[in-house]
Design a protein around this motif. Sequence first.
Motif, PDB file in Angstrom:
ATOM      1  N   ASN A  47       0.822  -1.210   0.000  1.00  0.00           N
ATOM      2  CA  ASN A  47       0.000   0.000   0.000  1.00  0.00           C
ATOM      3  C   ASN A  47       0.858   1.262   0.000  1.00  0.00           C
ATOM      4  O   ASN A  47       0.374   2.352   0.303  1.00  0.00           O
ATOM      5  CB  ASN A  47      -0.920   0.004   1.223  1.00  0.00           C
ATOM      6  CG  ASN A  47      -1.882  -1.183   1.222  1.00  0.00           C
ATOM      7  OD1 ASN A  47      -2.434  -1.528   0.187  1.00  0.00           O
ATOM      8  ND2 ASN A  47      -2.071  -1.798   2.386  1.00  0.00           N
ATOM      9  N   ALA A  48       2.145   1.135  -0.310  1.00  0.00           N
ATOM     10  CA  ALA A  48       3.064   2.270  -0.258  1.00  0.00           C
ATOM     11  C   ALA A  48       2.649   3.372  -1.234  1.00  0.00           C
ATOM     12  O   ALA A  48       2.173   3.101  -2.337  1.00  0.00           O
ATOM     13  CB  ALA A  48       4.480   1.803  -0.581  1.00  0.00           C
ATOM     14  N   THR A  49       2.851   4.613  -0.805  1.00  0.00           N
ATOM     15  CA  THR A  49       2.538   5.761  -1.659  1.00  0.00           C
ATOM     16  C   THR A  49       3.678   5.993  -2.646  1.00  0.00           C
ATOM     17  O   THR A  49       4.765   5.411  -2.537  1.00  0.00           O
ATOM     18  CB  THR A  49       2.344   7.020  -0.811  1.00  0.00           C
ATOM     19  OG1 THR A  49       3.593   7.321  -0.153  1.00  0.00           O
ATOM     20  CG2 THR A  49       1.256   6.814   0.241  1.00  0.00           C
ATOM     21  N   GLU A  50       3.435   6.903  -3.592  1.00  0.00           N
ATOM     22  CA  GLU A  50       4.456   7.230  -4.593  1.00  0.00           C
ATOM     23  C   GLU A  50       5.711   7.783  -3.920  1.00  0.00           C
ATOM     24  O   GLU A  50       6.845   7.421  -4.278  1.00  0.00           O
ATOM     25  CB  GLU A  50       3.885   8.253  -5.592  1.00  0.00           C
ATOM     26  CG  GLU A  50       4.831   8.573  -6.740  1.00  0.00           C
ATOM     27  CD  GLU A  50       4.231   9.554  -7.731  1.00  0.00           C
ATOM     28  OE1 GLU A  50       4.985  10.088  -8.568  1.00  0.00           O
ATOM     29  OE2 GLU A  50       2.997   9.810  -7.653  1.00  0.00           O
ATOM     30  N   ASP A  51       5.523   8.629  -2.912  1.00  0.00           N
ATOM     31  CA  ASP A  51       6.678   9.210  -2.199  1.00  0.00           C
ATOM     32  C   ASP A  51       7.451   8.132  -1.446  1.00  0.00           C
ATOM     33  O   ASP A  51       8.692   8.148  -1.427  1.00  0.00           O
ATOM     34  CB  ASP A  51       6.210  10.284  -1.215  1.00  0.00           C
ATOM     35  CG  ASP A  51       5.855  11.595  -1.924  1.00  0.00           C
ATOM     36  OD1 ASP A  51       6.258  11.746  -3.097  1.00  0.00           O
ATOM     37  OD2 ASP A  51       5.184  12.434  -1.309  1.00  0.00           O
ATOM     38  N   GLU A  52       6.722   7.201  -0.826  1.00  0.00           N
ATOM     39  CA  GLU A  52       7.391   6.120  -0.083  1.00  0.00           C
ATOM     40  C   GLU A  52       8.195   5.238  -1.029  1.00  0.00           C
ATOM     41  O   GLU A  52       9.300   4.775  -0.678  1.00  0.00           O
ATOM     42  CB  GLU A  52       6.356   5.290   0.675  1.00  0.00           C
ATOM     43  CG  GLU A  52       5.774   6.002   1.879  1.00  0.00           C
ATOM     44  CD  GLU A  52       4.593   5.252   2.508  1.00  0.00           C
ATOM     45  OE1 GLU A  52       4.297   5.499   3.688  1.00  0.00           O
ATOM     46  OE2 GLU A  52       3.948   4.428   1.796  1.00  0.00           O
ATOM     47  N   ILE A  53       7.681   5.026  -2.220  1.00  0.00           N
ATOM     48  CA  ILE A  53       8.397   4.210  -3.214  1.00  0.00           C
ATOM     49  C   ILE A  53       9.667   4.932  -3.661  1.00  0.00           C
ATOM     50  O   ILE A  53      10.739   4.317  -3.777  1.00  0.00           O
ATOM     51  CB  ILE A  53       7.472   3.905  -4.415  1.00  0.00           C
ATOM     52  CG1 ILE A  53       6.383   2.913  -3.983  1.00  0.00           C
ATOM     53  CG2 ILE A  53       8.264   3.331  -5.585  1.00  0.00           C
ATOM     54  CD1 ILE A  53       5.273   2.717  -4.997  1.00  0.00           C
ATOM     55  N   LYS A  54       9.576   6.247  -3.884  1.00  0.00           N
ATOM     56  CA  LYS A  54      10.755   7.015  -4.292  1.00  0.00           C
ATOM     57  C   LYS A  54      11.825   7.022  -3.194  1.00  0.00           C
ATOM     58  O   LYS A  54      13.020   6.849  -3.474  1.00  0.00           O
ATOM     59  CB  LYS A  54      10.356   8.453  -4.626  1.00  0.00           C
ATOM     60  CG  LYS A  54       9.611   8.600  -5.945  1.00  0.00           C
ATOM     61  CD  LYS A  54       9.252  10.046  -6.212  1.00  0.00           C
ATOM     62  CE  LYS A  54       8.531  10.192  -7.557  1.00  0.00           C
ATOM     63  NZ  LYS A  54       8.161  11.605  -7.822  1.00  0.00           N
ATOM     64  N   LYS A  55      11.395   7.216  -1.950  1.00  0.00           N
ATOM     65  CA  LYS A  55      12.353   7.237  -0.841  1.00  0.00           C
ATOM     66  C   LYS A  55      13.027   5.873  -0.696  1.00  0.00           C
ATOM     67  O   LYS A  55      14.237   5.774  -0.435  1.00  0.00           O
ATOM     68  CB  LYS A  55      11.622   7.592   0.468  1.00  0.00           C
ATOM     69  CG  LYS A  55      11.234   9.051   0.573  1.00  0.00           C
ATOM     70  CD  LYS A  55      10.475   9.301   1.877  1.00  0.00           C
ATOM     71  CE  LYS A  55      10.023  10.772   1.962  1.00  0.00           C
ATOM     72  NZ  LYS A  55       9.223  11.013   3.191  1.00  0.00           N
ATOM     73  N   ALA A  56      12.231   4.825  -0.867  1.00  0.00           N
ATOM     74  CA  ALA A  56      12.786   3.474  -0.744  1.00  0.00           C
ATOM     75  C   ALA A  56      13.790   3.206  -1.856  1.00  0.00           C
ATOM     76  O   ALA A  56      14.860   2.618  -1.621  1.00  0.00           O
ATOM     77  CB  ALA A  56      11.657   2.446  -0.789  1.00  0.00           C
TER      78      ALA A  56
END
Length: 500
Positions: A389-398
């Motif tokens: 359920n990760a957001t777009e920002d969480e995916i970029k940070k990861a």
Amino acid sequence: MAAVDIDVPVDTEPQIHNPEDMDRQAEGFKEQGNAFYSKKEYSEAFNYYTKAIDVSPKNASYYGNRAATLMMLCRFREALEDSQQAVRLDDCFMKGHLREGKCHLLLGNAMAANRCFQKVLELEPSNKEAEQENKTAGTLLEYERMADFGFEKRDFRKVVYCMDRALAVASACHRFKILKAECLALLGRYPEAQSVASDILRMDSTNADALYVRGLCLYYEDCIDKAVQFFVQALRMAPDHEKARLACRNAKALKAKKEEGNQAFKNCNYEAAYQLYTEALTIDPNNIKTNAKLYCNRATAGAKLKKLNQAIDDCTSAIKLDDTYIKAYLRRAQCYMNTEQYEEAVRDYEKVYQTEKTSDHKHLLKTAQLELKKSKRKDYYKVLGVSKNATEDEIKKAYRKRALMHHPDRHSAATPEVQKEEEKKFKEVGEAFTVLSDPKKKMRYDSGHDLEDEGSCDGGDFDANNIFRAFFGGHGGGGGGYSFDSSPDSGPGNFFFQFG
């Protein structure tokens, strides 16, 4: 004065007071009884032998003949009484002792039967019938001994086997029938047990043992309120019936504890519900059906408490007790899904759908099969270390964190094996980011499509360094242009980079 008609009872049999005439009359009744007996009209034979006894109550042979007739009518207890009266009148009446022994045998009293056959052999040592019947009595005693030992060891199948053999000899023994019925109930063969108990109750509605067995069957089928009624009735007939008293106490305690657990669950007090179901499971290990439900209930509470592995174990215990328990399969399958054990989940849902082909069960199976298919691909969410359920920002940070962690330049001083492994991980991170950062690709990936098969991420046009440069805005050839602190003290997050 008007005459009054008075009905006066008239004796159908003439009154005879001369002893010789009475003996002749009794013999006449006996002969008539014999005639009916030879024609297998046993009820009429019984009536005439009774008339003979009424006229001459001290004649042992009349009781012996009536006993033989009662045996043919399957009225073995009455036949036993007549046989005993016959030998009381004449202790040397060999046929009387033989019939008494046979009655004892049919009623399951092998010891008493043995004494009667021994008496016959004293009177007539060469009596083959008495010898054979005596051997049968010994065999019956052995089956009783084996059954008692089997019951003590909880080998209920052995007891049923022994009682079947014993009842082939002692067909009128209620004690053997009750023991067999009780063991059938303990084996979960409730219809058979109920049938045996019902047969006895048709002959004797006050039989406490049969009432107890009926209650036991209902209790083990989770019909606890009805079961208690039968236990109470059995105790009314026999206040000292220990098994009925214990079963009644267990039934009431089990119902109360289960309901208490259900109420705690409804109140969202899952810890209390879990503990109450655990306590209920200790009350009666023999109650298979109720315990299966208790295990499943505890699994439901355990799942709420995130005790998923324990919940799976509880569902497995429920299924071992009742392999037709659909609810337990469904609960276990859901726990398998939550722990990403998709093959196991598919197996349980297939079992459920084979049993009950509903649209809901079909949907659950399809969902599990899809998740299984998805699990066999690369898990891009795991590669980046994010939730589904990760957001777009969480995916970029990861991606930023993982790309920097596994970049080949950071491991330039490592061994060739480590360099190769980190390069592989660096490529996987770029591949994962390419898919999860693209809404269309992400949607297809989440729907179960294999993007590698579709050529979306094949090695021909995919370059992790290009993804890295595009993300960080870098330029230059190869993977260079960046500087990493690769000192021994630097951890995965302790590094810097600069553009050249």
